[in-house]
Enzyme design. Structure first.
Site, PDB file in Angstrom:
ATOM      1  N   TRP A 102       0.841  -1.207   0.000  1.00 52.24           N
ATOM      2  CA  TRP A 102       0.000   0.000   0.000  1.00 52.24           C
ATOM      3  C   TRP A 102       0.868   1.246   0.000  1.00 52.24           C
ATOM      4  O   TRP A 102       0.538   2.236  -0.664  1.00 52.24           O
ATOM      5  CB  TRP A 102      -0.977   0.001   1.173  1.00 52.24           C
ATOM      6  CG  TRP A 102      -2.001  -1.089   1.086  1.00 52.24           C
ATOM      7  CD1 TRP A 102      -2.210  -2.096   1.986  1.00 52.24           C
ATOM      8  CD2 TRP A 102      -2.967  -1.306   0.036  1.00 52.24           C
ATOM      9  NE1 TRP A 102      -3.242  -2.915   1.565  1.00 52.24           N
ATOM     10  CE2 TRP A 102      -3.718  -2.461   0.379  1.00 52.24           C
ATOM     11  CE3 TRP A 102      -3.260  -0.650  -1.165  1.00 52.24           C
ATOM     12  CZ2 TRP A 102      -4.752  -2.964  -0.431  1.00 52.24           C
ATOM     13  CZ3 TRP A 102      -4.281  -1.149  -1.968  1.00 52.24           C
ATOM     14  CH2 TRP A 102      -5.015  -2.279  -1.608  1.00 52.24           C
ATOM     15  N   ASP A 172      -1.736   6.600   6.277  1.00 51.31           N
ATOM     16  CA  ASP A 172      -2.806   5.728   5.802  1.00 51.31           C
ATOM     17  C   ASP A 172      -3.111   4.767   6.949  1.00 51.31           C
ATOM     18  O   ASP A 172      -2.324   3.886   7.258  1.00 51.31           O
ATOM     19  CB  ASP A 172      -2.326   4.963   4.557  1.00 51.31           C
ATOM     20  CG  ASP A 172      -3.342   3.936   4.062  1.00 51.31           C
ATOM     21  OD1 ASP A 172      -4.406   3.792   4.684  1.00 51.31           O
ATOM     22  OD2 ASP A 172      -3.045   3.271   3.044  1.00 51.31           O
ATOM     23  N   LYS A 196     -12.499  -1.649   6.779  1.00 50.01           N
ATOM     24  CA  LYS A 196     -11.802  -2.578   7.664  1.00 50.01           C
ATOM     25  C   LYS A 196     -12.279  -2.415   9.107  1.00 50.01           C
ATOM     26  O   LYS A 196     -12.815  -3.327   9.673  1.00 50.01           O
ATOM     27  CB  LYS A 196     -10.292  -2.376   7.573  1.00 50.01           C
ATOM     28  CG  LYS A 196      -9.688  -3.094   6.372  1.00 50.01           C
ATOM     29  CD  LYS A 196      -9.194  -2.209   5.302  1.00 50.01           C
ATOM     30  CE  LYS A 196      -8.769  -2.993   4.075  1.00 50.01           C
ATOM     31  NZ  LYS A 196      -7.987  -2.181   3.167  1.00 50.01           N
TER      32      LYS A 196
HETATM   33  C1  PLP Z   1      -7.363  -1.790   2.087  1.00 51.51           C
HETATM   34  C2  PLP Z   1      -6.283  -0.797   2.117  1.00 51.51           C
HETATM   35  C3  PLP Z   1      -6.151   0.179   1.123  1.00 51.51           C
HETATM   36  C4  PLP Z   1      -7.041   0.229  -0.094  1.00 51.51           C
HETATM   37  O1  PLP Z   1      -8.276   0.744   0.238  1.00 51.51           O
HETATM   38  P1  PLP Z   1      -9.393   1.034  -0.866  1.00 51.51           P
HETATM   39  O2  PLP Z   1     -10.446   1.696  -0.035  1.00 51.51           O
HETATM   40  O3  PLP Z   1      -9.807  -0.283  -1.437  1.00 51.51           O
HETATM   41  O4  PLP Z   1      -8.821   1.939  -1.887  1.00 51.51           O
HETATM   42  C5  PLP Z   1      -5.159   1.114   1.264  1.00 51.51           C
HETATM   43  N1  PLP Z   1      -4.317   1.109   2.320  1.00 51.51           N
HETATM   44  C6  PLP Z   1      -4.407   0.172   3.284  1.00 51.51           C
HETATM   45  C7  PLP Z   1      -3.448   0.198   4.429  1.00 51.51           C
HETATM   46  C8  PLP Z   1      -5.388  -0.805   3.220  1.00 51.51           C
HETATM   47  O5  PLP Z   1      -5.480  -1.735   4.181  1.00 51.51           O
END
Ligand code: PLP
Length: 359
Positions: A102, A172, A196
């Protein structure tokens, strides 16, 4: 009806109480005679839902007044581009700490916008660990420093956050927001896709410090500027109303449990599984180095690919969902976000012990 043992990485398990409440209100939301999905986003009824979600997040995370809370669509993946688009001016450099796929994706988007550098990377070690704070190269004149607080795919998590010499820290937090208390003041911007730990997919939470809003150029596309969301309380256009409604319910659930209790429970849940890994004499091999282990995503391998396939097949048979590792790394992964109950983790522990004994 039997609820699955859901270890999906995202979209992921939601608290049962939240789903039941939503079910009860589905046809008639608070006497309106309509589903919340059918309300105008300009109505008073929806506005209360929208504002409550923002207020609850502010309370639970103790977000200071000089931060705006925004609801944006496009997932965390759109934030990979919106962050540099809004915060990285010409002539400046953005610093990315690479701890997994990511962060690589976030960096790739920033490279399309401006100058970047990599302040540290553990790619050479298969992203088994988070870099030590002393390993980070932060010069102090960057536009921002970007980290991924929890690496969903590799199962590592920052245990301490870096001191960035006054440079705004951008994180993030898609896969560990609200899993533990954090000091929001240490960050310039936090973003997290909801699917999540916060609710269903469709809404991304952005927490941005007011002074950073001043960086966005007027020439940005309206929908890609944080200023638009700030100016309109994220109501410039139709927001994902149902996802925000569900987010509000999850936040109320977190508040009723207490963030402290949730953190303790997350530690207990993770310990159940890491103890099986550590006590298995190398049968289960944790991907993450112990001091970088994630409380949210427990990643491991078995001695052979055949045994891994067998493990996953038998686990599926036994009612465990979502234990396959991410398609990019394989192996096994148990995602144990806030809403995954202790009983599910205990059942998985028992299954792992029995599987090992039989093989
Ligand atoms: C799942 C995830 C993403 C991607 O998220 P989307 O909403 O599908 O774009 C980005 N960063 C992390 C750390 C993730 O766990």
């Amino acid at each position: 009806m039997k609820r699955a043992y859901n270890f999906n990485a995202g979209p992921a398990a939601l608290p049962l109480e939240v789903l039941q409440e939503a079910q009860a209100e589905l046809l008639d939301f608070q006497g309106t005679g309509m589903s919340v999905m059918e309300l105008s986003h300009r109505s008073k009824d929806y506005d209360a839902v929208h504002e409550e979600a923002r207020m609850l997040l502010r309370e639970i995370m103790d977000i200071p007044d000089n931060y705006d809370i925004q609801f944006i669509q496009g997932g965390a993946s759109l934030q990979f581009y919106m962050v540099p688009l809004n915060l990285l001016a010409e002539g400046q450099t953005a610093n990315y700490i690479l701890t997994g796929s990511w962060s690589e994706k976030a960096l790739a988007e920033a490279e399309k916008v401006g100058k970047t550098k990599v302040g540290a990377s553990t790619e050479g070690e298969k992203y088994r660990r988070i870099p030590n704070l002393q390993e980070l190269e932060i010069s102090g004149d960057e536009a921002y420093v970007h980290i991924t607080s929890n690496n969903t795919i590799y199962g590592t998590q920052w245990q301490q956050f870096p001191d960035t010499k006054g440079v705004p820290l951008v994180a993030d937090m898609s896969s560990d927001i609200l899993s533990r208390p954090i000091e929001v003041e240490r960050f310039g911007l936090i973003y997290a896709g909801a699917q999540k730990n916060l609710g269903p997919s469709g809404v991304t939470v952005v927490i941005i410090r007011d002074d950073l809003l001043e960086r966005s150029k007027d020439s940005l596309p309206t929908m890609l500027s944080y200023v638009t969301y700030g100016r309109t309380r994220s109501l410039y256009n139709t927001p994902p109303t149902f996802a925000i409604y569900m987010l509000g319910k999850v936040l109320r659930w977190v508040q009723s449990q207490g963030l402290y209790n949730i953190t303790k429970l997350n530690e207990t849940k993770a310990k159940l599984l890491y103890e099986v890994i550590d006590g298995s004499n190398g049968f289960y091999r944790g991907h993450a180095e112990p001091e970088s282990r994630s409380l949210m995503n427990v990643t491991f391998n078995l001695p052979t690919a055949e045994l891994e396939q067998k493990f996953l097949a038998e686990a599926k048979e036994a009612g465990f969902v979502g234990l396959g590792g991410h398609r990019s790394v394989g192996g096994c992964r148990a995602s144990i976000y806030n809403a995954v109950p202790l009983e599910a983790c205990a059942a998985l522990r028992d299954f792992m012990l029995v599987f090992k004994a039989r093989h």
